[in-house]
Design an enzyme around this catalytic site. Structure first.
Site, PDB file in Angstrom:
ATOM      1  N   ASN A 169     -21.823 -26.171   5.718  1.00  0.00           N
ATOM      2  CA  ASN A 169     -20.718 -25.620   6.509  1.00  0.00           C
ATOM      3  C   ASN A 169     -19.504 -26.542   6.499  1.00  0.00           C
ATOM      4  O   ASN A 169     -18.362 -26.070   6.422  1.00  0.00           O
ATOM      5  CB  ASN A 169     -21.164 -25.367   7.953  1.00  0.00           C
ATOM      6  CG  ASN A 169     -21.937 -24.061   8.081  1.00  0.00           C
ATOM      7  OD1 ASN A 169     -21.996 -23.276   7.140  1.00  0.00           O
ATOM      8  ND2 ASN A 169     -22.529 -23.838   9.247  1.00  0.00           N
ATOM      9  N   GLU A 185     -27.772 -26.887   6.287  1.00  0.00           N
ATOM     10  CA  GLU A 185     -26.868 -25.866   6.861  1.00  0.00           C
ATOM     11  C   GLU A 185     -25.577 -26.498   7.359  1.00  0.00           C
ATOM     12  O   GLU A 185     -24.474 -26.034   7.042  1.00  0.00           O
ATOM     13  CB  GLU A 185     -27.546 -25.145   8.032  1.00  0.00           C
ATOM     14  CG  GLU A 185     -28.799 -24.337   7.690  1.00  0.00           C
ATOM     15  CD  GLU A 185     -28.557 -23.210   6.698  1.00  0.00           C
ATOM     16  OE1 GLU A 185     -27.393 -22.843   6.459  1.00  0.00           O
ATOM     17  OE2 GLU A 185     -29.540 -22.708   6.128  1.00  0.00           O
ATOM     18  N   ARG A 207     -21.854 -15.756   1.734  1.00  0.00           N
ATOM     19  CA  ARG A 207     -22.467 -16.457   2.861  1.00  0.00           C
ATOM     20  C   ARG A 207     -23.301 -15.446   3.639  1.00  0.00           C
ATOM     21  O   ARG A 207     -22.915 -14.279   3.781  1.00  0.00           O
ATOM     22  CB  ARG A 207     -21.402 -17.057   3.798  1.00  0.00           C
ATOM     23  CG  ARG A 207     -20.408 -17.978   3.131  1.00  0.00           C
ATOM     24  CD  ARG A 207     -21.034 -19.158   2.453  1.00  0.00           C
ATOM     25  NE  ARG A 207     -21.846 -19.947   3.370  1.00  0.00           N
ATOM     26  CZ  ARG A 207     -22.834 -20.734   2.994  1.00  0.00           C
ATOM     27  NH1 ARG A 207     -23.167 -20.830   1.729  1.00  0.00           N
ATOM     28  NH2 ARG A 207     -23.502 -21.432   3.875  1.00  0.00           N
TER      29      ARG A 207
HETATM   30  N1  LIG Z   1     -18.018 -27.096  10.040  1.00  0.00           N
HETATM   31  C1  LIG Z   1     -17.353 -25.931  10.228  1.00  0.00           C
HETATM   32  N2  LIG Z   1     -16.001 -25.893  10.202  1.00  0.00           N
HETATM   33  C2  LIG Z   1     -15.327 -24.737  10.380  1.00  0.00           C
HETATM   34  N3  LIG Z   1     -15.921 -23.551  10.587  1.00  0.00           N
HETATM   35  C3  LIG Z   1     -17.266 -23.504  10.617  1.00  0.00           C
HETATM   36  C4  LIG Z   1     -18.047 -24.684  10.439  1.00  0.00           C
HETATM   37  N4  LIG Z   1     -19.346 -24.345  10.534  1.00  0.00           N
HETATM   38  C5  LIG Z   1     -19.377 -23.029  10.753  1.00  0.00           C
HETATM   39  N5  LIG Z   1     -18.132 -22.499  10.809  1.00  0.00           N
HETATM   40  C6  LIG Z   1     -17.780 -21.083  11.077  1.00  0.00           C
HETATM   41  O1  LIG Z   1     -18.913 -20.459  11.650  1.00  0.00           O
HETATM   42  C7  LIG Z   1     -19.290 -19.328  10.865  1.00  0.00           C
HETATM   43  C8  LIG Z   1     -20.776 -19.095  10.944  1.00  0.00           C
HETATM   44  O2  LIG Z   1     -21.472 -20.183  10.340  1.00  0.00           O
HETATM   45  P1  LIG Z   1     -22.930 -19.944   9.768  1.00  0.00           P
HETATM   46  O3  LIG Z   1     -23.743 -19.310  10.827  1.00  0.00           O
HETATM   47  O4  LIG Z   1     -23.414 -21.234   9.233  1.00  0.00           O
HETATM   48  O5  LIG Z   1     -22.740 -18.886   8.592  1.00  0.00           O
HETATM   49  P2  LIG Z   1     -22.099 -19.003   7.122  1.00  0.00           P
HETATM   50  O6  LIG Z   1     -21.988 -20.463   6.745  1.00  0.00           O
HETATM   51  O7  LIG Z   1     -23.056 -18.277   6.269  1.00  0.00           O
HETATM   52  O8  LIG Z   1     -20.747 -18.365   7.204  1.00  0.00           O
HETATM   53  C9  LIG Z   1     -18.770 -19.633   9.486  1.00  0.00           C
HETATM   54  O9  LIG Z   1     -18.595 -18.465   8.720  1.00  0.00           O
HETATM   55  C10 LIG Z   1     -17.444 -20.330   9.802  1.00  0.00           C
HETATM   56  O10 LIG Z   1     -16.445 -19.413  10.107  1.00  0.00           O
END
Ligand SMILES: Nc1ncnc2c1ncn2[C@@H]1O[C@H](COP(=O)(O)OP(=O)(O)O)[C@@H](O)[C@H]1O
Ligand SMILES: Nc1ncnc2c1ncn2[C@@H]1O[C@H](COP(=O)(O)OP(=O)(O)O)[C@@H](O)[C@H]1O
Lengths: 152, 117, 152, 117
Positions: free
Chosen positions: C55, C51, C109
């Site tokens: 991300n 995960e 996503r």
């Molecule tokens: N490493 C990262 N850098 C920038 N934004 C991030 C990062 N990880 C997560 N996010 C933000 O947090 C949101 C939620 O993450 P997540 O719960 O993993 O759902 P998803 O990856 O399905 O969008 C993402 O849509 C993104 O906007």
């Protein structure tokens, strides 16, 4: 967007504990898996990583704790692996490369580590400075041509 | 951890089954356990069953050669059996089969010791 | 010679390519394997690494190439994993943590990444600075007490 | 690479067997292949057989939800079958079973689509 030749790399750093020998070989094998190697090629790579990391633990650091560094690179079907310690180093590299030569027979070493690396890899280079440390640089060309698969 | 060892005996033959991965880390533990058992003076010969040994490197070779020396010093025989292809390749490359006989299965290996003693 | 509590660590660095997602989770799982975790604990760890790395690839670097850094530590039965990118960062961390929230629905996503991390780990901390990058710090305590085994 | 996909059909049901690991890297390829096949207008319903799916993360969930949206927009049914415990746990946690029915084996899953159509 994708280049014709698949390129990738990874770097790994961990303390010279014997528990990390299995981790190191699995990590490198898993990295190399993206080229879809044969089981035999994968075993070769696991084995040579195990040899070089074990040597860093036993000979390089003589069971004291130091750091081991691995860098693995993929360039098409060419895999290169560099394993470095900052330990005792090797006085006489050509002696060390001899089959059955070991400086620690009392530890039941077989003296076959370098011979195995040379047999399983296409290229093995040893850089070593007494008191500074050792870097083993190994190259293998995978027989199966996976670039085509990677390119699309 | 990643190596598990089963021992059984068949008259004066100690049979050791190695399951998992034999490297420098796990070889030490195997060495101690085999030495300990051989120290009980109940056995004369040693069979290593490698059917479930999935990985081995030169530290494993060293451990096997070490046991071979001990066993043969006391006049016993040591043999291997059920070696997987990848481990076989390493052993062949290293010339191990010049000194250690290998058999297809445990029973043949045990009998081979018996016949020889 | 051995301490009573088993301590170890490793550091990993690799480019933000989707091929490296599988490599990253296998490497961390293999490192953690020295504590002899249950299959379920191992799957939890693989999943949360997958995960966080995904991300970093998709959101952090938005599919441009940047570096991802992982540091994993073992301290007795406590495992901590830190995953860092130097990408876009997160504007609103509490919004990002919401189940089903995603800033990229067009990429299919699910918005469940952080929810899964929170469910599978005992502690999840997000440090993020817009324009600077993101670090996810996670802790898990293994249920099975393996220190005894390690100590001898 | 680490995911292999088999497709077969049974009347108007497309059955897709996913073998390996479903993450962000492999989900893309699965999405394209399923969309491609569904685009042929031969099918109405979709069964995902996950018997040999050893790993899945939230990118897999996203891909499955994406297919569910497409299939149900066109009035078709989508169901899952033969889910391994670890993947099941992730799906349950995520509330996926509130919208997607799951069956023990492929045949029951296929019939479930047939009965409903
Ligand atoms: N490493 C990262 N850098 C920038 N934004 C991030 C990062 N990880 C997560 N996010 C933000 O947090 C949101 C939620 O993450 P997540 O719960 O993993 O759902 P998803 O990856 O399905 O969008 C993402 O849509 C993104 O906007
Ligand atoms: N990283 C290292 N640092 C210092 N000396 C080394 C290192 N690697 C190998 N050597 C030396 O080279 C010799 C041969 O190595 P090798 O062929 O692997 O056999 P073995 O490990 O069984 O002794 C070792 O006995 C040691 O003296």
């Amino acid at each position: 967007m994708k280049q014709n030749v698949h390129k990738n790399f990874m770097e790994l750093k961990f303390p010279s504990r014997s528990e990390n020998e299995a981790f190191a070989r699995v990590a490198v094998a898993s990295f190399v898996s993206q080229l879809d190697p044969t089981m035999e090629e994968l075993t070769d790579i696991k084995t040579v990583v195990s040899e070089a990391v074990t040597n860093a633990v036993i000979h390089g650091y003589e069971n004291q704790e130091g750091m081991i560094y691995i860098r693995a690179e993929i360039d098409g079907s060419r895999i290169s692996i560099q394993i470095t310690d900052q330990g005792t180093g090797i006085m006489d590299v050509s002696e060390a490369r001899q089959p059955l030569y070991t400086s620690k027979p009392e530890l039941e070493r077989s003296g076959m580590g370098f011979t195995i690396m040379e047999n399983f890899m296409d290229e093995v280079t040893i850089h070593s400075k007494p008191g500074k440390g050792t870097t083993i640089y190994m190259v293998k060309f995978l027989k199966s041509h996976q670039q085509q698969k990677m390119a699309n | 951890m990643s190596l598990n060892l089963e021992m059984k005996h068949s008259r004066n033959v100690l049979v050791v089954r190695l399951n998992g991965e034999l490297d420098h880390h796990t070889a030490e533990q195997v060495r101690y356990q085999i030495e300990d058992e051989l120290g009980k003076d109940r056995y004369f010969h040693l069979v290593l069953n490698l059917k479930n040994l999935d990985f081995m490197d030169s530290s494993g070779l060293g451990m096997i050669l070490g046991r071979y020396k001990k066993v043969s010093q006391l006049g016993g025989k040591m043999v291997l059996c059920s070696i997987q292809p990848s481990v076989y390749r390493l052993m062949e490359m290293s010339g191990l089969f010049k000194i250690l006989p290998t058999f297809e299965d445990e029973q043949t290996a045990v009998s081979a010791c018996g016949v020889a003693s």
